[in-house]
Design a protein around this motif. Sequence first.
Motif, short mmCIF file in Angstrom:
data_model
loop_
_atom_site.label_atom_id
_atom_site.label_comp_id
_atom_site.label_asym_id
_atom_site.label_seq_id
_atom_site.Cartn_x
_atom_site.Cartn_y
_atom_site.Cartn_z
N CYS A 318 0.85 -1.19 0.00
CA CYS A 318 0.00 0.00 0.00
C CYS A 318 0.88 1.24 0.00
CB CYS A 318 -0.92 0.01 1.21
SG CYS A 318 -2.21 -1.23 1.18
N GLY A 319 1.24 1.71 -1.15
CA GLY A 319 2.01 2.94 -1.24
C GLY A 319 1.09 4.12 -1.42
N GLY A 320 1.65 5.25 -1.77
CA GLY A 320 0.86 6.41 -2.13
C GLY A 320 0.23 7.11 -0.95
N MET A 321 -0.85 7.85 -1.25
CA MET A 321 -1.48 8.70 -0.25
C MET A 321 -2.22 7.89 0.81
SD MET A 321 -3.15 11.59 -2.74
CE MET A 321 -4.00 12.32 -1.33
N LEU A 322 -2.43 8.55 1.95
CA LEU A 322 -3.28 7.97 2.98
C LEU A 322 -4.72 7.94 2.48
CD1 LEU A 322 -1.88 9.86 6.11
CD2 LEU A 322 -1.54 7.46 5.53
N SER A 323 -5.43 6.87 2.79
CA SER A 323 -6.83 6.74 2.42
C SER A 323 -7.45 5.63 3.23
CB SER A 323 -6.98 6.43 0.93
OG SER A 323 -6.53 5.11 0.65
N LEU A 324 -8.78 5.60 3.27
CA LEU A 324 -9.46 4.52 3.96
C LEU A 324 -9.11 3.18 3.33
CD1 LEU A 324 -11.15 6.86 5.24
CD2 LEU A 324 -13.11 5.31 5.11
N ASP A 325 -9.05 3.14 2.00
CA ASP A 325 -8.77 1.88 1.32
C ASP A 325 -7.38 1.36 1.66
OD1 ASP A 325 -11.25 1.74 0.15
OD2 ASP A 325 -10.63 2.71 -1.71
N SER A 326 -6.39 2.25 1.69
CA SER A 326 -5.04 1.79 2.03
C SER A 326 -4.94 1.41 3.50
CB SER A 326 -4.00 2.86 1.67
OG SER A 326 -4.16 4.01 2.47
N ASP A 327 -5.68 2.09 4.37
CA ASP A 327 -5.71 1.71 5.78
C ASP A 327 -6.28 0.30 5.94
OD1 ASP A 327 -4.71 4.20 6.56
OD2 ASP A 327 -6.70 5.04 6.95
N ARG A 328 -7.31 0.01 5.18
CA ARG A 328 -7.99 -1.27 5.30
C ARG A 328 -7.15 -2.41 4.73
NH1 ARG A 328 -13.91 -1.50 2.84
NH2 ARG A 328 -12.75 -1.05 0.93
N ASP A 329 -6.45 -2.13 3.65
CA ASP A 329 -5.55 -3.11 3.05
C ASP A 329 -6.27 -4.43 2.74
OD1 ASP A 329 -3.26 -4.30 2.05
OD2 ASP A 329 -2.48 -4.86 4.02
N ALA A 330 -7.43 -4.33 2.13
CA ALA A 330 -8.20 -5.50 1.76
C ALA A 330 -9.06 -5.15 0.56
CB ALA A 330 -9.08 -5.97 2.91
#
Length: 475
Positions: A318-330
């Motif tokens: 999960c690179g790039g900007m912070l986001s809900l999707d990257s936090d969830r990692d699923a």
Amino acid sequence: MFPGNFAWGAATAAYQIEGGWDADGKGPSIWDTFCHGKGRVFEDQSGDVSCNSYQLWEEDLGCILQLGLTHYRLSFSWARLLPDGTTRHVNKKGVQYYEKVIDDLLANNVLPMVTLYHFDLPQALQDQGGWKSSEMAGIFDTYAKFCFRTFGDRVKLWITINEPYVCAKMGYEDGLFAPGLKEQGVSAYIVGHNMLRAHARAWHSYDTLYRATQGGAVSLAINSDWAEPLDPASSEDMAATQRYLAFTFGWFAWPVFLTGDYPGVMRSNVERRSKEQGYQGRPRLPTFSEDEPSVLGTADFFALNYYTSRKVKARGACGGMLSLDSDRDAEGVTDASWPVCGVSWLAVFPEGLRNLLRYIKDTLNGPEIYITENGFSQVGLVDLEDVQRAGYYLDTIQEVGKAIQEDGVDVRGYFAWSLLDNFEWASGYSVRFGLFHVDFSGAEQKRSSYVSGKEYAKTIAKYRTQAGTDDLTTE
């Protein structure tokens, strides 16, 4: 299969059906503002007129009676009751409208379930910061107490806030819903937190001031997919599934029903991603203050909105900007064997609802559950002979019955979404969920029953007869 006091219902929301966007002193909402901008909604459509239920309520009531519903879920337009969002100015015409709706329902032995907030914040409050402002908890509480005081002698089932996940993510993370902000990785958590604070304040107000005399029940409506691992043998997919459920279902269920705080994996993932990205601000996922009313235990039943299911796999790096999707990692995907109903995201998996109901029972200590939304869409040419969709309803209701009879889940009611074809948010009128078709091309907004509506009416009649009652009970 279903108890005699089971609630058979259908649901609507004020902005989606009422029209009359500026009639009789109503103030503008964020959805009025959002739709009146360009390029935000399918073909720049709006809910300005929609089903015109503000003027055609009797037509809606006729549909309700035709279905044989025992319950009807509606929402109040906050801006119709309180044009600037506060009790400084009460719009009497708005009060009279909802008085009539409620009184007409009760006169016909249909019990109302009322949602106080279904996406349509008064624009005057948005101008003061909206749900990003910590002050909203107190403002919402004042609005809720006004509604309890005004209508609570007749309304016994209350939903404070509908789908806070959708409000937060679609409105403040993705920018696809009003107010249309794209503040990734930060604002959605703040909005969700303030909605939970607002809900808790309102529940405590009801519990303290109104429960003894009014005898009602209060909750908030939580939407969730069912989720299961794409590869059950993969530990990565198993862990991703738990994260997927934590960041959707758990985000709002854990604080209210289980721990008084967000799921541990949610908090740890947000903190880890913040460190990885060098985030220096205050913690993105807020903490609940001990100085405020506790959010834990602030629900008298579980209100579930379910539409679809997902197979879940880990996203990987999960690179790039912070986001809900990257936090969830699923990542959730659909199973190729599940038929897609209308819109691309709505894969039909009736067993998923049964699985989710069982999960709620096992995880949250067996609460009473109302399925407050479940439905199947159509797109393209209007076909009143929607036999396939009618079958989806029947299959899903049978799975609910199995959850009750075989799994011991305490399901108290089922509300189909929706009574009418309506304004389906960013999709405008291109997507139809109604048990009744509405002719939006004609001035009369004529209602016509789909086959799915007729079959739902037969299903209700059959199960009520099997239960040995034709009398509405309120237990």
